[in-house]
Write a protein that holds these residues in place. Structure first.
Motif, PDB file in Angstrom:
ATOM      1  N   GLN A 230      -9.229  -2.328  20.954  1.00 27.23           N
ATOM      2  CA  GLN A 230      -8.147  -2.603  20.014  1.00 27.23           C
ATOM      3  C   GLN A 230      -8.507  -2.050  18.640  1.00 27.23           C
ATOM      4  O   GLN A 230      -9.673  -1.847  18.309  1.00 27.23           O
ATOM      5  CB  GLN A 230      -7.879  -4.091  19.916  1.00 27.23           C
ATOM      6  CG  GLN A 230      -8.889  -4.866  19.077  1.00 27.23           C
ATOM      7  CD  GLN A 230      -8.341  -6.206  18.635  1.00 27.23           C
ATOM      8  OE1 GLN A 230      -7.890  -6.997  19.445  1.00 27.23           O
ATOM      9  NE2 GLN A 230      -8.376  -6.461  17.338  1.00 27.23           N
ATOM     10  N   GLY A 231      -7.492  -1.817  17.839  1.00 32.11           N
ATOM     11  CA  GLY A 231      -7.702  -1.340  16.480  1.00 32.11           C
ATOM     12  C   GLY A 231      -6.380  -1.340  15.742  1.00 32.11           C
ATOM     13  O   GLY A 231      -5.379  -1.887  16.220  1.00 32.11           O
ATOM     14  N   PHE A 232      -6.375  -0.727  14.584  1.00 34.24           N
ATOM     15  CA  PHE A 232      -5.168  -0.601  13.774  1.00 34.24           C
ATOM     16  C   PHE A 232      -5.003   0.848  13.367  1.00 34.24           C
ATOM     17  O   PHE A 232      -5.963   1.474  12.888  1.00 34.24           O
ATOM     18  CB  PHE A 232      -5.240  -1.517  12.545  1.00 34.24           C
ATOM     19  CG  PHE A 232      -5.199  -2.974  12.894  1.00 34.24           C
ATOM     20  CD1 PHE A 232      -4.007  -3.666  12.907  1.00 34.24           C
ATOM     21  CD2 PHE A 232      -6.359  -3.641  13.261  1.00 34.24           C
ATOM     22  CE1 PHE A 232      -3.960  -5.004  13.270  1.00 34.24           C
ATOM     23  CE2 PHE A 232      -6.329  -4.977  13.621  1.00 34.24           C
ATOM     24  CZ  PHE A 232      -5.124  -5.666  13.626  1.00 34.24           C
ATOM     25  N   ALA A 233      -3.820   1.376  13.545  1.00 31.86           N
ATOM     26  CA  ALA A 233      -3.554   2.777  13.202  1.00 31.86           C
ATOM     27  C   ALA A 233      -3.797   3.033  11.729  1.00 31.86           C
ATOM     28  O   ALA A 233      -4.017   4.177  11.316  1.00 31.86           O
ATOM     29  CB  ALA A 233      -2.110   3.136  13.569  1.00 31.86           C
ATOM     30  N   THR A 234      -3.782   1.975  10.940  1.00 30.58           N
ATOM     31  CA  THR A 234      -3.951   2.073   9.498  1.00 30.58           C
ATOM     32  C   THR A 234      -5.412   1.988   9.053  1.00 30.58           C
ATOM     33  O   THR A 234      -5.694   2.044   7.856  1.00 30.58           O
ATOM     34  CB  THR A 234      -3.167   0.937   8.828  1.00 30.58           C
ATOM     35  OG1 THR A 234      -3.460  -0.297   9.521  1.00 30.58           O
ATOM     36  CG2 THR A 234      -1.675   1.198   8.879  1.00 30.58           C
ATOM     37  N   ALA A 235      -6.328   1.847   9.997  1.00 30.30           N
ATOM     38  CA  ALA A 235      -7.726   1.658   9.604  1.00 30.30           C
ATOM     39  C   ALA A 235      -8.702   2.435  10.477  1.00 30.30           C
ATOM     40  O   ALA A 235      -9.367   3.363  10.009  1.00 30.30           O
ATOM     41  CB  ALA A 235      -8.069   0.161   9.630  1.00 30.30           C
ATOM     42  N   GLU A 236      -8.821   2.062  11.756  1.00 28.79           N
ATOM     43  CA  GLU A 236      -9.879   2.613  12.602  1.00 28.79           C
ATOM     44  C   GLU A 236      -9.906   4.135  12.685  1.00 28.79           C
ATOM     45  O   GLU A 236     -11.008   4.727  12.662  1.00 28.79           O
ATOM     46  CB  GLU A 236      -9.821   1.991  13.992  1.00 28.79           C
ATOM     47  CG  GLU A 236     -10.584   0.695  14.138  1.00 28.79           C
ATOM     48  CD  GLU A 236      -9.941  -0.499  13.461  1.00 28.79           C
ATOM     49  OE1 GLU A 236     -10.606  -1.548  13.346  1.00 28.79           O
ATOM     50  OE2 GLU A 236      -8.760  -0.393  13.035  1.00 28.79           O
ATOM     51  N   SER A 321     -12.790   0.208   1.659  1.00 25.34           N
ATOM     52  CA  SER A 321     -12.977   1.311   0.715  1.00 25.34           C
ATOM     53  C   SER A 321     -11.644   1.830   0.183  1.00 25.34           C
ATOM     54  O   SER A 321     -10.588   1.637   0.794  1.00 25.34           O
ATOM     55  CB  SER A 321     -13.716   2.461   1.403  1.00 25.34           C
ATOM     56  OG  SER A 321     -12.894   3.081   2.378  1.00 25.34           O
ATOM     57  N   GLN A 322     -11.717   2.533  -0.937  1.00 25.50           N
ATOM     58  CA  GLN A 322     -10.535   3.191  -1.490  1.00 25.50           C
ATOM     59  C   GLN A 322      -9.988   4.206  -0.499  1.00 25.50           C
ATOM     60  O   GLN A 322      -8.767   4.342  -0.343  1.00 25.50           O
ATOM     61  CB  GLN A 322     -10.891   3.876  -2.817  1.00 25.50           C
ATOM     62  CG  GLN A 322      -9.726   4.524  -3.539  1.00 25.50           C
ATOM     63  CD  GLN A 322      -8.826   3.548  -4.271  1.00 25.50           C
ATOM     64  OE1 GLN A 322      -9.229   2.416  -4.525  1.00 25.50           O
ATOM     65  NE2 GLN A 322      -7.625   3.973  -4.624  1.00 25.50           N
ATOM     66  N   GLY A 323     -10.888   4.915   0.191  1.00 22.07           N
ATOM     67  CA  GLY A 323     -10.450   5.899   1.176  1.00 22.07           C
ATOM     68  C   GLY A 323      -9.667   5.275   2.307  1.00 22.07           C
ATOM     69  O   GLY A 323      -8.632   5.810   2.733  1.00 22.07           O
ATOM     70  N   THR A 324     -10.144   4.137   2.802  1.00 19.80           N
ATOM     71  CA  THR A 324      -9.419   3.440   3.868  1.00 19.80           C
ATOM     72  C   THR A 324      -8.057   3.001   3.377  1.00 19.80           C
ATOM     73  O   THR A 324      -7.044   3.156   4.071  1.00 19.80           O
ATOM     74  CB  THR A 324     -10.215   2.220   4.356  1.00 19.80           C
ATOM     75  OG1 THR A 324     -11.488   2.645   4.843  1.00 19.80           O
ATOM     76  CG2 THR A 324      -9.479   1.503   5.473  1.00 19.80           C
ATOM     77  N   GLY A 325      -8.007   2.458   2.166  1.00 22.18           N
ATOM     78  CA  GLY A 325      -6.734   1.994   1.617  1.00 22.18           C
ATOM     79  C   GLY A 325      -5.736   3.110   1.391  1.00 22.18           C
ATOM     80  O   GLY A 325      -4.546   2.961   1.687  1.00 22.18           O
ATOM     81  N   GLU A 326      -6.217   4.226   0.869  1.00 26.75           N
ATOM     82  CA  GLU A 326      -5.332   5.384   0.648  1.00 26.75           C
ATOM     83  C   GLU A 326      -4.804   5.904   1.988  1.00 26.75           C
ATOM     84  O   GLU A 326      -3.621   6.249   2.119  1.00 26.75           O
ATOM     85  CB  GLU A 326      -6.093   6.485  -0.087  1.00 26.75           C
ATOM     86  CG  GLU A 326      -6.564   6.114  -1.476  1.00 26.75           C
ATOM     87  CD  GLU A 326      -5.530   6.382  -2.553  1.00 26.75           C
ATOM     88  OE1 GLU A 326      -4.393   6.739  -2.220  1.00 26.75           O
ATOM     89  OE2 GLU A 326      -5.886   6.233  -3.741  1.00 26.75           O
TER      90      GLU A 326
END
Length: 394
Positions: A230-236, A321-326
């Motif tokens: 499992q994961g999230f398209a917005t993160a992993e 991280s900022q990179g993950t958030g962006e």
């Protein structure tokens, strides 16, 4: 539920059923520290249509379902200059601002996860009545309906970012969840998550494939890329390629919303018995939430900066991280996770879809032991009463 290195399934049946009353996070001593980037005194007043003083609580309290992250960006985007951070209780409080203008009230966003003992948001809303709204996913609202009924008034996201992911080098033939189901590969997920039972019921995967030991850490996937996880398209996808040093390569995935997980994730919800009482506030507040979602989608960077700054100040196990958030902010728009409904407005509900989710998940949740009220309807779970249909992404 273990403390994860990455967000794990929040709306799992197991956590939603665990309606354990615990002491509210409010009260007690505070270690609030100023973290302002400016002065609230210099704010211009919002126009009358967006002035919330006198109709809303002096502080609109929003209980998040997890730690600060870009999926919650439309809310953090409302926090104006002069805000304070309470690192002990993991909450931020500041002027509720839209388009740089002061609405006349404050907003307080409280972290979920460890800050509320990993209990469900609906449960916390009934323990602590100072909470105005909470983030509750549709299946969690169904599970809570008997004892802690909540009604969603605005969809924070149009569809769920939840995915099943895999290593394309190990499984070049996998394109969809159904392809995973044709194999005997283990699917590592949080035990009790409703989508697992749904995928089995739909015949997309085999029950024997489910492995409920997911703890949020990447170690299992890195060590054994034969599994699906499992994961999230917005993160992993970003984290595994750019931040997991033992991996540093792409992953593939399919959104579970594409295969029937048709819930509205983290919808902004109020206690069902208070919809009428809060109606004057919600008529003004919900359109502000909608506009903030549009604004965040168009220019997310400063809000992502606020989010990552809060994560550092809260200083718990959560890393963001900022990179993950962006990446998350762009990915939400790209994949339609944050976007307009069929009526052209953002934050609204397709009530036929809510009814479909109710029909799909009620028997699955009931099988897990939750008591579902007889006659529960889509209108009990969500309402478009306060949505301004003129507000949407262009």
């Amino acid at each position: 539920m273990p403390i994860p290195a990455r967000r794990v399934a929040i709306a799992s049946v197991s956590s939603a059923i665990a309606l354990v009353a615990v002491a509210a996070c409010g009260g007690g001593s505070s270690t609030a520290s100023s973290a302002s980037t400016g002065s609230a005194d210099k704010l211009t007043a919002a126009p009358a249509a967006q002035r919330l003083s006198g109709v809303c609580p002096k502080t609109v309290v929003v209980q998040a379902d997890w730690e600060p992250e870009a999926e919650h960006g439309p809310l953090y985007n409302l926090v104006g200059p002069g805000y304070t951070v309470d690192s002990q209780h993991k909450r931020v409080t500041g002027p509720l601002v839209i388009d740089g203008k002061d609405t006349g009230v404050k907003i307080q966003i409280r972290a979920g996860g460890s800050a509320i003992g990993y209990q469900s948001v609906a449960s916390q809303m009934y323990v602590d009545k100072s909470i105005t709204l909470g983030m509750v996913t549709t299946d969690a609202a169904i599970a809570a309906a008997a004892k802690q009924p909540v009604t969603a008034v605005e969809a924070l996201m149009k569809k769920s970012p939840q995915v099943l992911m895999w290593d394309p080098a190990t499984h070049p033939d996998w394109k969809t969840v159904a392809d995973i189901g044709k194999s005997n590969a283990k699917i590592v997920y949080v035990d009790g998550s409703t989508y697992g039972a749904m995928l089995v019921a739909k015949g997309l995967i085999k029950k024997s494939q489910l492995d409920g030991s997911y703890d949020g850490a990447p170690a299992r996937f890195v060590a054994d890329p034969s599994i699906a996880q499992q994961g999230f398209a917005t993160a992993e996808p970003y984290i595994y390629q750019h931040e997991v040093t033992a991996w540093k390569k792409p992953v593939k995935y399919q959104l579970l919303s594409d295969v029937g997980y048709n819930v509205y994730p983290e919808s902004l919800s109020v206690r069902s018995g208070e919809v009428k009482q809060l109606s004057p506030c919600l008529k003004k507040l919900v359109p502000i939430f909608q506009q903030s979602a549009v604004d965040f989608a168009g220019a997310p960077s400063s809000t992502v900066g606020l989010i990552t700054g809060l994560v550092k100040k809260y200083n718990d196990s959560w890393v963001y991280s900022q990179g993950t958030g962006e990446f998350a902010a762009k990915q939400m728009v790209k994949l339609g996770i944050l976007g307009n409904e069929a009526d052209g407005s953002i934050g609204s509900f397709d009530m036929k879809r809510v009814a479909s989710a109710l029909a799909t998940f009620t028997p699955l949740i009931a099988q897990s032991g939750a008591k579902i009220p007889a006659g529960l309807t889509a209108a009990d779970l969500a309402t478009d009463e306060f949505i301004d249909t003129s507000i949407g992404m262009k």
